[in-house]
Design a protein around this motif. Sequence first.
Motif, PDB file in Angstrom:
ATOM      1  N   LEU B  71       0.836  -1.201   0.000  1.00 37.21           N
ATOM      2  CA  LEU B  71       0.000   0.000   0.000  1.00 37.21           C
ATOM      3  C   LEU B  71       0.867   1.247   0.000  1.00 37.21           C
ATOM      4  O   LEU B  71       1.959   1.247   0.561  1.00 37.21           O
ATOM      5  N   SER B  72       0.333   2.259  -0.610  1.00 36.80           N
ATOM      6  CA  SER B  72       0.958   3.563  -0.441  1.00 36.80           C
ATOM      7  C   SER B  72       0.048   4.353   0.489  1.00 36.80           C
ATOM      8  O   SER B  72      -1.095   4.656   0.164  1.00 36.80           O
ATOM      9  N   LEU B  94      -5.326   3.569   6.849  1.00 42.25           N
ATOM     10  CA  LEU B  94      -5.051   2.402   6.004  1.00 42.25           C
ATOM     11  C   LEU B  94      -6.231   2.110   5.084  1.00 42.25           C
ATOM     12  O   LEU B  94      -6.069   1.864   3.892  1.00 42.25           O
ATOM     13  N   ALA B  95      -7.435   2.161   5.669  1.00 43.85           N
ATOM     14  CA  ALA B  95      -8.630   1.843   4.874  1.00 43.85           C
ATOM     15  C   ALA B  95      -8.760   2.807   3.704  1.00 43.85           C
ATOM     16  O   ALA B  95      -9.078   2.392   2.579  1.00 43.85           O
ATOM     17  N   ALA B  99      -8.964   1.971  -0.242  1.00 44.44           N
ATOM     18  CA  ALA B  99     -10.109   2.411  -1.037  1.00 44.44           C
ATOM     19  C   ALA B  99      -9.645   3.165  -2.276  1.00 44.44           C
ATOM     20  O   ALA B  99     -10.279   3.096  -3.332  1.00 44.44           O
ATOM     21  N   LYS B 100      -8.518   3.916  -2.123  1.00 42.33           N
ATOM     22  CA  LYS B 100      -7.998   4.662  -3.262  1.00 42.33           C
ATOM     23  C   LYS B 100      -7.709   3.744  -4.442  1.00 42.33           C
ATOM     24  O   LYS B 100      -7.799   4.132  -5.599  1.00 42.33           O
ATOM     25  N   MET B 101      -7.311   2.509  -4.121  1.00 42.32           N
ATOM     26  CA  MET B 101      -6.963   1.577  -5.191  1.00 42.32           C
ATOM     27  C   MET B 101      -8.201   0.896  -5.763  1.00 42.32           C
ATOM     28  O   MET B 101      -8.106   0.137  -6.715  1.00 42.32           O
ATOM     29  N   GLN B 186      -3.740  -4.841 -10.133  1.00 40.34           N
ATOM     30  CA  GLN B 186      -2.848  -3.696 -10.000  1.00 40.34           C
ATOM     31  C   GLN B 186      -1.464  -4.111  -9.507  1.00 40.34           C
ATOM     32  O   GLN B 186      -0.577  -3.284  -9.328  1.00 40.34           O
ATOM     33  N   GLY B 187      -1.315  -5.377  -9.217  1.00 44.73           N
ATOM     34  CA  GLY B 187       0.004  -5.868  -8.774  1.00 44.73           C
ATOM     35  C   GLY B 187       0.303  -5.559  -7.323  1.00 44.73           C
ATOM     36  O   GLY B 187       1.455  -5.581  -6.902  1.00 44.73           O
ATOM     37  N   ALA B 188      -0.732  -5.245  -6.557  1.00 46.43           N
ATOM     38  CA  ALA B 188      -0.489  -4.898  -5.156  1.00 46.43           C
ATOM     39  C   ALA B 188      -0.375  -6.136  -4.273  1.00 46.43           C
ATOM     40  O   ALA B 188       0.104  -6.066  -3.148  1.00 46.43           O
TER      41      ALA B 188
END
Lengths: 265, 433, 458
Positions: B71-72, B94-95, B99-101, B186-188
Amino acid sequence: MNDMRKIERDVKMTDTKITARGVNVHYGDTHAIKDVDVDIADKTVTAFIGPSGCGKSTFLRCLNRMNDTIDICRVQGDIRLDGQDIYDKRVDPVQLRAKVGMVFQKPNPFPKSIYDNIAYGPRIHGLARSKADLDVIVEKSLRRGAIWDEVKDRLDQPGTGLSGGQQQRLCIARAIATEPEVLLMDEPCSALDPIATAQVEELIDELRRDYSVVVVTHSMQQAARVSQNTAFFHLGHLVEFNVTDQIFTNPQDSRTESYITGRIG
Amino acid sequence: MTDATMPTGTPRKASSSELVAASLKRRRRKQTRLQWIGLGAISIAFGMLFILVASLVSSGWTAFTQTHITLSVYVDPEEVPLKRLPRGGFDDVLAVSVAKMLPGTDMSVRATAKSVEGILSKGAQFKLRDMVVADPGLIGQSVTLKVPVSDPFDQLNKGLIDRDTPDEFRRVKNTEIAWFDTLKDQGAISKPFNWALFTNADSRFPELAGLKGALVGSFWALLTCFLIAFPLGIGAAIYLEEFAPRNRFSDLIEVNINNLAAVPSVVFGLLALAVFIGWFGLPRSAPFVGGLTLALMTMPTIIIATRAALKAVPPSIREAALGLGASKQQVVFQHVLPLAMPGVLTGTIIGLAQALGETAPLLLIGMNAFITSAANSPFDSATALPTQIFIWADSPERGFVSRTSAAILVLLGFLVMMNAVAIYLRQKFERKW
Amino acid sequence: MSALPFLLLIGAVCAGYILNRVAAKSIRDRGDRLHSMTSYHGLFSALLILVPVLTFILFWLMLQGPVIDRLVMAGLPDGALGERGAGATQLVLAEIKSLSRGQVFGSPEEWKVAAASHLSQLHQRADWLLIVAVAALSLLLMGLARARVSADFRARQGVEGIVSGLMVFCSVVAIFTTIGIIVSLSYETLRFLKHVPLSEFLFGMNWEPQIPLREDQIAAAGAFGWLPVFLGTMVITVVALVVAVPVGLFSAIYLNEFAPRRLRAVVKPVLEILAGVPTVVYGFFAILVVAPAIRSLGQSFGLDVAPNTALAAGGVMGIMLIPFISSFADDALSAVPRTLRDGALGLGATRGEMMTTVLFPAALPGIVGGVLLAVSRAIGETMIVVMAAGLIAKLTINPLDSVTTVTVQIVTLLIGDTSFDNPKTLAAFALGMMLFLVTLMINIIALRIVRKYREAYD
């Protein structure tokens, strides 16, 4: 050489029971028996003598394929019983051993009753059709083993309770019960006291009437007393094979002479 | 075998050979049957071992990896004000970054926000908190963070959740699966080796639970066990084998030791509970008490092995040394014992391996407590490897099934290692006299 | 801090060794003949210091905690504890302890803080006291040892005397363990019997160890008849033996007589692995694989199988016992002298006949001993049944049903809150006593049979 009991000696070697030619035995890497040729006559006592470790017992165990039970042991050569190759693939060692009985160095009665000890062979081979049959076989075998009178009242007691000499005669009777044709004896008296030894030796002489008997012994006196033919083994070789009297009075080979005069052994 | 050349005997004799021949086939068949039954029995034993290992490996190997999400995170000063540290809304931060992603998620809906937060392990916020507390300069900045996902998503990623199950029977709902797939695209999402299994202590959350506490507890217990049982066992064995007069007292000790070796382990647990904890007042759940109990159980094994090793040293060596004027103790300690040492060590290692797997007595002295930190000394509360397995096997969360299997594989790994050392010692130093 | 007394001890031991050795050397250098070598003079001193001081330290450390706790609790202001039970008192103590470690939760009462500082003060004092005592005792013993050094002092005999004493002590530990087991179990069992009459325990048909925790709680009065528990144990044991005995025996027969050497070389270690698997692993195996398998198998036959059926626990226990029985039987068969084998083969027995008619009967006593030991193991086995068997005691011999065992009850009664004053806890000790007695009896018989058997063929 010394005074032996006078035993009537049957020196003619007409009926040959077992012929062995070019027998070699290996225990792993050890070459235990080297090129042995021998003829065992019927209805005679043949003695194998020689210093310990000379291969006499090993050779004896080839005659009923007891060496098969040792994994690392390999037997080569030709051994015939009544002309039949006993190492032939078609020969079942079980059947062979029923024909060629064996008595061991240490008396080894099974931990069963005296009766069951004797009946063991007839039972597994199916020789008796009924209990009465079996009773007959047991009595006959014990009588031939010259132990009937001593045990007839306690047939249901364990065979292991007998004295050493009685145990060994029980084992001989047990071997007889399967009606063998040849009886192999591997130092049958080495674990016995002199009196028991005398009894067993007498028995061996007795058995000569019906069987071909092969006795391994480390005692030269014993060989002289009981046998008609004697084979002298040394370091895996059969050095000399002859009529017993000849071996003891007029040995042909210098090694035999050294042995019987006590220089090697 | 022909009977043609046989000398004329009784008629019975001729038939006996035939009777033998006739019975042969039946007898051979009987023997073959016995052989097949034996082979079958061995196959059963082998099959069971295979099923045991296969089921453990198949359920346990997934626990050796753990799904992580990268996460960023923007450490929002409004959620995490400097003055409130170490408290703050780390979970919300964190949440939001998750959510941004995920385009299209409305974080103002409470249920959605809760579900999004549920993707992450509960441990994520503590990891972020520790980072921020260590370096408050991070507030107001973006940090890249790799944190474990929660157990249901870990299972999903490992293919342990069937996507074809109807939505209402599935722990992970359709929307959540969609989110997860988006994150994956997204490769996260990554699935690295699960070091946490060895560096974390126990936790209520499967994705955070590790074996460190259990490993440390087992270490202290085994150390205590070794320090007590080894000298006592060797001393007793030497005395009984070399010095004890053959009388009723030494007979009594001998019978006693043999019986002790067969006393159920749970009885030793009762002894420890009543005596060590109840009467002496030693602390509950402490590896020291566990080690003490295991020492009592291991001692008979060590004594028996040591006596066998001493017996194997030929008397000629004792006689030679005695003949040179050495005292009996000098002979034993300077000559016999060193020669017997490989056997002694082998027996000791095997005894310790047994002790390592022993569970029941440790349960009774409370080494099955829920403890989230590793013990610093043998007197702190701790669990041990086998009791940890027991605790996890009892836990309802799905994720603990594979953790339990993994813990068992770790335990079996240690046992195999110890036994391998024992076998190596035995073969290297085995002497034929 | 806690390592300091031990370091001090090591220092004293070394000092004592060197001191005596040097002293002995100087006597020798003067030209006197020493009775013992100088190193024995050193060792004598070292042992004379080591043994008593180490014992002293260990006793001190063991007693320090409880004594200090008691002092702290006694030093509490009157009425602080009020009418609290034993459990609550424990809680207060734990709170005080964590306070003294500096872990403050909320705002504790004043007297607790005072007690905490009292506690840490006592601890510090105890630590110093121990160090002083160790130092004094070491010096005293060092002096004593030094005074013994003389030309004709028999230092070697002195050392050997001490070593002998230590070895006897080691041997006696085993007896102390047994005595400890018997005394602790009997003591707690007698306390149990104050609550429950012996006849009810031995012959009662109900086992429901429910004890009302509070006076007003509505609960069954509890029943403590061990018969259903014992019956359950036997059901599982029988299932285990039905699996283990045939498989183990036939494996042993095959391995002993028929297996090619290379197969034997593989099978033996594999069986050893099977024997070395901890029972907790078998327990997990039972709940993970075996119980579901048996259940679904039963359902496919239309049978109603309990989820924790005795069949699963017993079957897995049987697997655990296979290597045990097989190695025992293998040893017993191998112990039969070779002459008997040869005798049977020499009479023309097939190897199968030799095995079934001579070897096996001859080895039977040894095998029976091994099976008996396996029975005692099955009865005492804990983890498999704790994980896979039931908790409710039922009078049934149906292996498909769920039964409980003695060991399961011991563990479930003792896990969690264990204060030694309610019959529930004490009942576990009573069950433990029965377990100990039953297994002891079986073991003694089995070991005697095995011993007799070995003697017969030695």
